[in-house]
Design a protein around this motif. Structure first.
Motif, PDB file in Angstrom:
ATOM      1  N   LEU A  28     -29.676-109.540   0.587  1.00  0.00           N
ATOM      2  CA  LEU A  28     -30.101-108.421   1.430  1.00  0.00           C
ATOM      3  C   LEU A  28     -30.395-108.902   2.847  1.00  0.00           C
ATOM      4  O   LEU A  28     -29.995-108.292   3.831  1.00  0.00           O
ATOM      5  CB  LEU A  28     -31.350-107.765   0.839  1.00  0.00           C
ATOM      6  N   ILE A  29     -31.103-110.013   2.941  1.00  0.00           N
ATOM      7  CA  ILE A  29     -31.501-110.532   4.244  1.00  0.00           C
ATOM      8  C   ILE A  29     -30.286-110.978   5.050  1.00  0.00           C
ATOM      9  O   ILE A  29     -30.182-110.722   6.249  1.00  0.00           O
ATOM     10  CB  ILE A  29     -32.495-111.700   4.064  1.00  0.00           C
ATOM     11  N   ARG A  34     -25.286-104.476   1.871  1.00  0.00           N
ATOM     12  CA  ARG A  34     -25.417-103.679   3.072  1.00  0.00           C
ATOM     13  C   ARG A  34     -26.256-102.430   2.851  1.00  0.00           C
ATOM     14  O   ARG A  34     -26.191-101.809   1.788  1.00  0.00           O
ATOM     15  CB  ARG A  34     -24.024-103.249   3.576  1.00  0.00           C
ATOM     16  N   PRO A  35     -27.047-102.037   3.839  1.00  0.00           N
ATOM     17  CA  PRO A  35     -27.866-100.828   3.732  1.00  0.00           C
ATOM     18  C   PRO A  35     -27.016 -99.581   3.550  1.00  0.00           C
ATOM     19  O   PRO A  35     -25.967 -99.439   4.178  1.00  0.00           O
ATOM     20  CB  PRO A  35     -28.626-100.794   5.067  1.00  0.00           C
ATOM     21  N   GLY A  66     -39.376-101.499  -2.718  1.00  0.00           N
ATOM     22  CA  GLY A  66     -38.825-100.611  -1.698  1.00  0.00           C
ATOM     23  C   GLY A  66     -37.546-101.112  -1.064  1.00  0.00           C
ATOM     24  O   GLY A  66     -37.082-100.546  -0.071  1.00  0.00           O
ATOM     25  N   LEU A  67     -36.941-102.157  -1.629  1.00  0.00           N
ATOM     26  CA  LEU A  67     -35.731-102.733  -1.042  1.00  0.00           C
ATOM     27  C   LEU A  67     -34.468-101.977  -1.453  1.00  0.00           C
ATOM     28  O   LEU A  67     -33.486-101.958  -0.705  1.00  0.00           O
ATOM     29  CB  LEU A  67     -35.599-104.204  -1.439  1.00  0.00           C
ATOM     30  N   PHE A  76     -27.710 -98.949  -7.721  1.00  0.00           N
ATOM     31  CA  PHE A  76     -28.831 -99.009  -6.787  1.00  0.00           C
ATOM     32  C   PHE A  76     -28.306 -98.982  -5.357  1.00  0.00           C
ATOM     33  O   PHE A  76     -27.364 -99.681  -5.021  1.00  0.00           O
ATOM     34  CB  PHE A  76     -29.649-100.292  -7.013  1.00  0.00           C
ATOM     35  N   ARG A  77     -28.952 -98.172  -4.533  1.00  0.00           N
ATOM     36  CA  ARG A  77     -28.598 -98.101  -3.119  1.00  0.00           C
ATOM     37  C   ARG A  77     -29.570 -98.956  -2.313  1.00  0.00           C
ATOM     38  O   ARG A  77     -30.782 -98.865  -2.497  1.00  0.00           O
ATOM     39  CB  ARG A  77     -28.649 -96.663  -2.616  1.00  0.00           C
ATOM     40  N   VAL A  78     -29.039 -99.769  -1.408  1.00  0.00           N
ATOM     41  CA  VAL A  78     -29.888-100.569  -0.530  1.00  0.00           C
ATOM     42  C   VAL A  78     -30.538 -99.639   0.493  1.00  0.00           C
ATOM     43  O   VAL A  78     -29.849 -98.881   1.187  1.00  0.00           O
ATOM     44  CB  VAL A  78     -29.055-101.652   0.196  1.00  0.00           C
ATOM     45  N   THR A  79     -31.849 -99.649   0.547  1.00  0.00           N
ATOM     46  CA  THR A  79     -32.558 -98.759   1.459  1.00  0.00           C
ATOM     47  C   THR A  79     -32.352 -99.194   2.911  1.00  0.00           C
ATOM     48  O   THR A  79     -32.209-100.385   3.203  1.00  0.00           O
ATOM     49  CB  THR A  79     -34.058 -98.718   1.148  1.00  0.00           C
TER      50      THR A  79
END
Length: 227
Positions: A28-29, A34-35, A66-67, A76-79
């Motif tokens: 994620l970082i 990707r968001p 909350g990620l 799962f969707r990246v916030t």
């Protein structure tokens, strides 16, 4: 999704779940995840070369932070993090970390500070090698290890949570622009100032470091690599 190594796979499912969660946070970082995009547990499990169950469990852990957010029957969707969130995260970190490094510079035993030098060296070596995941891991250990010298466990937890929530996208772009190594070397500068007992110099260095983080977010439209 790239090379994501695991260790001690025989330590049980809970250990594997933690390893997957950590690898996903790093992805994620670094921007590998990707968001706004939706990722399935089976798809990620295939990248890892493991079963879907520990991946699904790890994603649920990230959802509690909350990620990511669950998407029914899909994954799962990246916030996404907006500018207001980033401003607030940076402000809170500055309020915590700038005065804290000053206090640590005045009070921490020099030997304890010196123990962080190998980690600072890892950050620099990772930057030179363009090892983004290695950079992020060493950077996290350095900053949280430094703050741990305050003796305040809740403070460390708070900053660790802020780092996760901001996620700091854009590391690849920073590396491509040749700005990753100067950022890495700031960790050695900060450590030297603290070892010299220069509390004000350490405060200024940390303020400059965090200010650079926010300026890079603004430049890249909401994503930065380090802190």
């Amino acid at each position: 999704m790239g090379h994501l190594p695991f260790r001690d796979l025989g330590a049980g499912r809970e250990r594997l779940r933690d390893q997957v969660a950590h690898a996903l946070r790093a992805a994620l970082i670094s921007g590998e995840l990707r968001p706004g995009r939706v990722y399935s547990a089976p798809g990620l499990a295939e990248d890892f070369g493991i079963s879907a169950t520990p991946v699904r469990e790890a994603m649920l852990d990230l959802a509690r932070e909350g990620l990511v957010e669950p998407v029914r029957n899909k994954g799962f969707r990246v916030t996404e993090v907006d500018e207001r969130d980033l401003d607030q995260y940076t402000e809170i970190r500055a309020l915590i970390e700038i005065p804290t490094v000053g206090r640590i510079a005045r009070a921490a035993p020099r030997a304890r500070l010196e123990e962080l030098r190998p980690v600072a060296g890892e950050i620099v070596r990772a930057a030179r090698a363009h090892d983004l995941i290695g950079y992020l891991e060493a950077d996290r250990r350095f900053h949280l290890g430094l703050l741990a010298l305050s003796g305040n466990e809740r403070l460390v937890e708070t900053v660790g949570d802020l780092r996760k929530r901001s996620r700091l996208y854009g590391l690849t772009g920073l590396d491509e622009r040749g700005e990753l190594l100067p950022s890495a070397e700031e960790h050695l500068e900060l450590l030297d100032l603290m070892l010299a007992g220069d509390a004000e110099g350490a405060r200024q260095c940390m303020a400059r470091h965090l200010g650079k983080v926010r300026s890079l977010w603004a430049r890249d439209g909401g994503g930065s690599p380090y802190g």
